[in-house]
Design a protein around this motif. Structure first.
Motif, PDB file in Angstrom:
ATOM      1  N   ARG A 172      28.374  20.422   9.382  1.00 41.87           N
ATOM      2  CA  ARG A 172      26.753  19.412  10.123  1.00 41.87           C
ATOM      3  C   ARG A 172      27.188  19.094  11.157  1.00 41.87           C
ATOM      4  O   ARG A 172      26.313  18.784  11.745  1.00 41.87           O
ATOM      5  N   ASP A 210      22.145  23.444  13.931  1.00 44.11           N
ATOM      6  CA  ASP A 210      21.844  23.084  15.362  1.00 44.11           C
ATOM      7  C   ASP A 210      22.812  21.555  15.047  1.00 44.11           C
ATOM      8  O   ASP A 210      22.965  21.032  14.854  1.00 44.11           O
ATOM      9  N   MET A 221       0.359  -0.843   0.354  1.00 40.37           N
ATOM     10  CA  MET A 221       0.312   0.086  -0.548  1.00 40.37           C
ATOM     11  C   MET A 221       0.650   1.472  -0.071  1.00 40.37           C
ATOM     12  O   MET A 221       1.904   1.106   0.647  1.00 40.37           O
ATOM     13  N   ILE A 222       0.532   2.324  -1.169  1.00 40.19           N
ATOM     14  CA  ILE A 222       1.184   3.245  -0.859  1.00 40.19           C
ATOM     15  C   ILE A 222       0.476   4.269  -0.005  1.00 40.19           C
ATOM     16  O   ILE A 222      -0.725   4.690  -1.080  1.00 40.19           O
ATOM     17  N   THR A 223       0.680   5.152   0.702  1.00 36.06           N
ATOM     18  CA  THR A 223       0.706   5.540   1.670  1.00 36.06           C
ATOM     19  C   THR A 223       0.704   7.391   0.821  1.00 36.06           C
ATOM     20  O   THR A 223       1.689   7.572   0.409  1.00 36.06           O
ATOM     21  N   ASP A 224       0.244   8.354   0.691  1.00 32.13           N
ATOM     22  CA  ASP A 224       0.207   9.616  -0.292  1.00 32.13           C
ATOM     23  C   ASP A 224       0.196  10.928   1.120  1.00 32.13           C
ATOM     24  O   ASP A 224      -0.038  11.668   1.483  1.00 32.13           O
ATOM     25  N   LEU A 225       1.775  10.806   1.737  1.00 34.46           N
ATOM     26  CA  LEU A 225       1.613  11.874   2.499  1.00 34.46           C
ATOM     27  C   LEU A 225       2.599  12.251   2.075  1.00 34.46           C
ATOM     28  O   LEU A 225       3.936  11.991   1.566  1.00 34.46           O
ATOM     29  N   LEU A 246       5.962  14.281   1.248  1.00 37.85           N
ATOM     30  CA  LEU A 246       7.619  14.347   2.118  1.00 37.85           C
ATOM     31  C   LEU A 246       7.848  15.989   2.418  1.00 37.85           C
ATOM     32  O   LEU A 246       7.525  16.716   1.681  1.00 37.85           O
ATOM     33  N   ALA A 247       9.400  15.733   3.124  1.00 38.46           N
ATOM     34  CA  ALA A 247       9.991  17.242   3.513  1.00 38.46           C
ATOM     35  C   ALA A 247      10.011  17.916   1.665  1.00 38.46           C
ATOM     36  O   ALA A 247      11.367  17.334   1.226  1.00 38.46           O
ATOM     37  N   ALA A 248       9.290  18.607   1.865  1.00 35.15           N
ATOM     38  CA  ALA A 248      10.332  19.502   0.772  1.00 35.15           C
ATOM     39  C   ALA A 248      11.922  20.002   1.140  1.00 35.15           C
ATOM     40  O   ALA A 248      12.260  20.640   2.336  1.00 35.15           O
ATOM     41  N   ASN A 249      12.097  20.692   0.086  1.00 35.28           N
ATOM     42  CA  ASN A 249      13.928  21.279   0.646  1.00 35.28           C
ATOM     43  C   ASN A 249      13.046  22.831   0.485  1.00 35.28           C
ATOM     44  O   ASN A 249      13.093  22.944  -0.282  1.00 35.28           O
ATOM     45  N   VAL A 305      14.097  25.819  13.176  1.00 33.89           N
ATOM     46  CA  VAL A 305      16.005  25.678  13.209  1.00 33.89           C
ATOM     47  C   VAL A 305      16.502  25.412  12.052  1.00 33.89           C
ATOM     48  O   VAL A 305      16.191  24.620  10.667  1.00 33.89           O
TER      49      VAL A 305
END
Lengths: 476, 476
Positions: free
Chosen positions: B456, B173, B1-5, B7-10, B170
């Motif tokens: 970093r 860090d 199953m592919i959930t369609d949430l 994702l973080a954009a750059n 932030v």
């Protein structure tokens, strides 16, 4: 003035070469071949490991002043005490015995291209604490004391490839921790070097593809901890070619996308690093070495040092008697955990990309306090008589999850040179929608590509998490 | 199953925003404005710092058993002992007093976009050991004890932006070390957060562009160590627009290329990380805390704890008397170094790209032993009576280099809350062909982009190297 000197070229695409070697999965016969070789090595080196009381250990003794258990030469390792306090959790302050072994060991894979594919020279190595006695091990697995011996001429086989830059090229090289509950600040150099030389053959060593090693990883007690941690440090490129078909093809497609830096991730790398920094600051772990005879809550008998409630582990003495003259026999202390461990990684598909749920977990033996652990890492027996709120998060879920969610499941041994029958069930579970995407403070969903970036550095993933990452990479 | 949430954009290109703020160099009036403000703050807070004997320190005392110098509350910090042995160098084994302050402090920049440019809220902060008394400091500079006080209501100004994710986002860090020769395992969280709120004004705080801060960095004893280390952690993109003209334009063009990941580098990042791992393994630093009264080679008088040959530093007592009621007065121990330090970074053009020569240097106070130091880091006076072979590498070169090779040169102070007049000459020298590209074991040429990638993470660059990287970024 501009000097015109050549700059470093990016080498051939190393991650793609490792992926190709991993894709060279054995047919039944090949896997059987490696297994038959391991079985043969077990027969060649018959060992008997027996528990003996401390006073029957040769050259090991309790220091009259501190009570620490050490070797008369001052070498190898010492069992001392540790006093830990944390600002959180069910148990906030405790004492425990712990292994002091400040030197940095080497865990090395020697690799070579054979028929166009990278192969690793794996060793069939006996260790006294191993279930199965002989397990698949790195080419070189040496303490600093071992390495020193080499310079006096009697040595660790193949070590020269790791110390002489003329003999092999470094591909992977980082310091990684061992168990923070059992070792104080132990670190090993996880190193992979590539040679083009002809390497002399030896019955205890065999060239295997990464795919062949991964196939053996699915079996109980076959690939040792030291091999698993180096496997985890290998960089892999997203596999090319046809998409996966058959069982779990959607899971496997998401797993492959997870290896690709071009796919999305729930968090940016900056967010991941900031979360790790924050967890390190939030979890105040205060751990300091104390003499073993000041450790409270533990009882020493002639045979064992054990927790007064029978939990956690015991320190015991062992005599190893070898059936062949080559290896000899010896005595040493071992740390013997009570009960089988459970080490589980929850994974789920987020936006088509597989993410793994890591836990920022403080442990007393880590010099910086926190490392990233699997979603669940515990010995369930330790919680039998404790109230529900003392149980680790997700433990109940993992214990009751239906079998069709389990993607990987094998019992693996921890380091057999220090631990006796330290076995854990290692499992990867596709949690799908059972576990929400929204995380609590100490947990974060990361992609495999992000995990790979962390693994280039020390101190991020603990040894249990590294083992599970190695297992996950066997599932493409 | 592919959930369609999602994702973080750059995010928006953060490094470009910092570069833009750095390019906003002040005209004379603006720099003058910040200087006039600092001078005004010096007048507002008149302080007198006097040395006092230890028995005149309020609430500080030597522990009767260990001899450690600590506060009666158990808070702040303790002066204890350290016993160090290394397998190398002119002096291979020594004892020394050292500051124990295991808690993690916060060094925070609050930034905000004003008129389309990132500005940092800088603080004019008095510290007893400062040359110049008041120096330019981060928005927040707090120990954990300070932070705790906040939760009881009387607090560190602006700390809420760093602890409440609703108030600011932030941007940077990481945990970074302090002086490994003077502090045992001290770490600070270097953190930059961005707010869009209206921040109340206060006479001790002022919004400055990065360019304005960099301009002040060229002045002696003006930008404090805590501000310099956070500056070093800022990510910068290669400046766009017209190539540099005027003085040192070739140097500056190579410096800009050095910030670009698309330009070449002498070593790959993998080679850099492997070299660092190797140096950590090679340099066996064995450092363990000992009671201060067991420290050999140091003498305690009623006024000071000093080395018997007068080298290195003394521990002294200080009484701070404030001219204004707001701050009050207090006593505390300070570590007072003997002689001016020399902290030099050699740089050179390799293939059109500027590289900096870093030194993998073991220090007793670093929990992992080795960090990356500037090319030269020492107190030259300590070597006056010693033979030539005891002198640090490149020290003679730096002391004799012609002035036209010097690109940066200012005297900077170390942390004024713990050190009294700890001053070093910080210098960046374009070595051109004077120093070969081929390196010896413990030195490597890195690009600024590679340094940025290391920054970093914790544990790579030591605090002196970070200061010099901040200085180098003022030279585009």
């Amino acid at each position: 003035m501009i000097t015109d000197l050549p700059l470093a070229a990016n080498g051939p695409a190393l991650p793609a070469r490792f992926t190709e070697s991993a894709s060279a999965r054995p047919n039944g016969a090949t896997a059987g071949g490696a297994l038959a070789w391991l079985a043969d090595r077990r027969r060649a080196y018959t060992f008997e490991v027996a528990r003996v009381p401390f006073d029957r250990l040769d050259d090991w003794a309790f220091d009259p002043e501190t009570g620490d258990l050490g070797h008369r030469s001052g070498r190898f390792f010492t069992i001392g005490g540790l006093r830990v306090s944390t600002g959180e959790g069910w148990v906030r302050q405790w004492d425990q015995p712990i292994i002091h072994q400040p030197e940095i060991g080497v865990l090395g894979f020697l690799v070579k291209e054979i028929d166009g594919l990278l192969h690793v020279l794996m060793q069939a190595k006996m260790e006294p604490g191993n279930a199965n006695v002989v397990q698949l091990s790195p080419t070189v697995q040496a303490t600093r004391s071992n390495q020193r011996r080499v310079h006096r001429g009697s040595g660790v086989r193949h070590l020269e490839y790791f110390t002489d830059p003329q003999r092999a090229r470094v591909l992977v090289d980082s310091l990684q921790s061992e168990q923070g509950s059992w070792f104080l600040g132990k670190r090993n150099r996880n190193i992979v070097v590539e040679t083009t030389e002809d390497v002399p053959e030896h019955d205890d060593y065999r060239w295997l593809t990464i795919g062949e090693i991964q196939e053996l990883l699915r079996l109980d007690d076959t690939v040792n901890m030291d091999a698993r941690t180096v496997l985890a440090c290998l960089p892999f490129a997203r596999p090319t070619g046809a998409p996966p078909t058959g069982a779990h093809s959607t899971f496997r497609a998401a797993l492959r996308r997870s290896m690709d830096p071009g796919e999305g991730s729930r968090h940016t790398m900056g967010e991941v690093l900031s979360w790790f920094t924050d967890a390190t600051v939030r979890h105040e772990v205060n751990a300091r070495p104390v003499p073993l005879n000041e450790v409270k809550g533990w009882v020493r008998t002639p045979e064992a040092i054990s927790h007064e409630e029978g939990r956690y582990f015991s320190v015991v003495g062992a005599r190893v008697t070898a059936g062949s003259r080559e290896v000899g026999s010896w005595t040493q202390p071992l740390l013997a955990p009570h009960g089988m461990g459970l080490t589980a990684l929850l994974v789920r598909n987020i936006g088509g990309v597989l993410h793994v749920l890591l836990h920022a977990r403080p442990e007393g033996g880590h010099p910086h306090g926190v490392e990233l652990a699997p979603t669940v890492q515990c010995t369930p027996d330790n919680y039998l008589e404790w109230p529900k709120e003392a149980r680790p998060r997700f433990l109940d879920y993992v214990e009751r999850v239906p079998g069709d969610r389990v993607r990987f499941d094998a019992v693996q041994s921890e380091e057999g040179g220090r631990f006796q029958w330290a076995r854990s069930r290692y499992t990867v579970i596709d949690a799908e929608d059972d576990v929400p995407v929204a995380e609590s403070e100490d947990y974060r969903w990361l992609t495999l590509h992000q995990v790979g970036r962390l693994l280039r550095h020390s101190r991020y993933l603990n040894v249990q998490a590294r083992s599970l990452i190695a297992c996950l990479h066997s599932l493409w």
